[in-house]
Design a protein around this motif. Sequence first.
Motif, PDB file in Angstrom:
ATOM      1  N   UNK A 244     -26.797  96.042 -52.810  1.00 19.81           N
ATOM      2  CA  UNK A 244     -27.986  96.702 -53.358  1.00 19.81           C
ATOM      3  C   UNK A 244     -28.341  96.153 -54.729  1.00 19.81           C
ATOM      4  N   UNK A 245     -27.326  95.915 -55.567  1.00 16.28           N
ATOM      5  CA  UNK A 245     -27.583  95.368 -56.896  1.00 16.28           C
ATOM      6  C   UNK A 245     -28.209  93.978 -56.799  1.00 16.28           C
TER       7      UNK A 245
ATOM      8  N   UNK B  80     -33.091  90.553 -57.240  1.00 12.24           N
ATOM      9  CA  UNK B  80     -33.997  89.599 -56.617  1.00 12.24           C
ATOM     10  C   UNK B  80     -35.403  90.152 -56.447  1.00 12.24           C
ATOM     11  N   UNK B  81     -35.511  91.431 -56.071  1.00 14.89           N
ATOM     12  CA  UNK B  81     -36.797  91.997 -55.666  1.00 14.89           C
ATOM     13  C   UNK B  81     -37.391  92.960 -56.685  1.00 14.89           C
TER      14      UNK B  81
ATOM     15  N   UNK C 179     -24.632  86.761 -60.004  1.00 16.35           N
ATOM     16  CA  UNK C 179     -25.917  87.462 -59.983  1.00 16.35           C
ATOM     17  C   UNK C 179     -26.024  88.528 -61.060  1.00 16.35           C
ATOM     18  N   UNK C 180     -24.894  89.068 -61.518  1.00 21.44           N
ATOM     19  CA  UNK C 180     -24.952  90.252 -62.383  1.00 21.44           C
ATOM     20  C   UNK C 180     -24.378  90.055 -63.782  1.00 21.44           C
ATOM     21  N   UNK C 181     -23.696  88.954 -64.052  1.00 20.97           N
ATOM     22  CA  UNK C 181     -23.032  88.784 -65.345  1.00 20.97           C
ATOM     23  C   UNK C 181     -23.813  87.929 -66.321  1.00 20.97           C
ATOM     24  N   UNK C 182     -25.055  87.619 -66.019  1.00 27.09           N
ATOM     25  CA  UNK C 182     -25.793  86.680 -66.853  1.00 27.09           C
ATOM     26  C   UNK C 182     -26.128  87.236 -68.226  1.00 27.09           C
TER      27      UNK C 182
END
Length: 251
Positions: A40-41, A46-47, A131-134
Amino acid sequence: MKVIVAGLSKTGTKTMNTALTYLGYEVYDLFENFWYVGDDWIKQYKEGFRVEDMKRMYENVDAVVDLPSDINWEEILEAFPDAKVILTTRDEDKWFKSLSNQVDQLNGDFMFRLIRTITYTGIRLQYYFAATATHLDVVSTWPSSYLRLRHEESLKRLKRKHERNVMQIAPKNQLLVYQVTDGWKPLCDFLGVPVPNKPFPHKNKGGFLLDGMRKENLVMQRMQIELRVSLACLFVLFVIFLYNIYLSFTF
């Protein structure tokens, strides 16, 4: 959702997870976010973020801690406007040292790098991290299993900016700026719960995460089982390969 811990990683998030669990909250930390709502994250990144999706993801969760809820605390608060926000913070020099120690440990641990390379769950985790640690530029560059750490002063500025943002935007009557060294009382007073009759926990001191996770975290334990299965399969394939070579020379 009752509590959003908006402090960045290495500001006492593992300690907060344990403390909130002691107080009876159902907590999603980094690995729970990955395991239960990771897809979901990734979809939200992305969306675009949708309030209804966030409500569905956390409808049965009391508190969130660490990645990716720290950087996306506003989106979670939009879905749960009555939630209390706890900004965990610490001395920035100690914070950077702890973060560096953790990145060095993750890069230097051969077994963990192997897990993220040849196991199904580990590969999923690798992609999820990317995808989440940027927000910290502590990023897995696919397919590398190494993490990169940004320049020290840049990261410290990012921490200051994040904390200023939380203090400016979060409703003042719903915000606690907190250091885990403050112990139970300010935390329990803010949450409106009694102080438990047990010492305040202190987890993951200095950024040495993996040892504790291997003992306590079910997702990490699953990945270790997958690693043993993957290595066993690779060994069998290697033996078959050697046997075929032997047969080709024999006949």
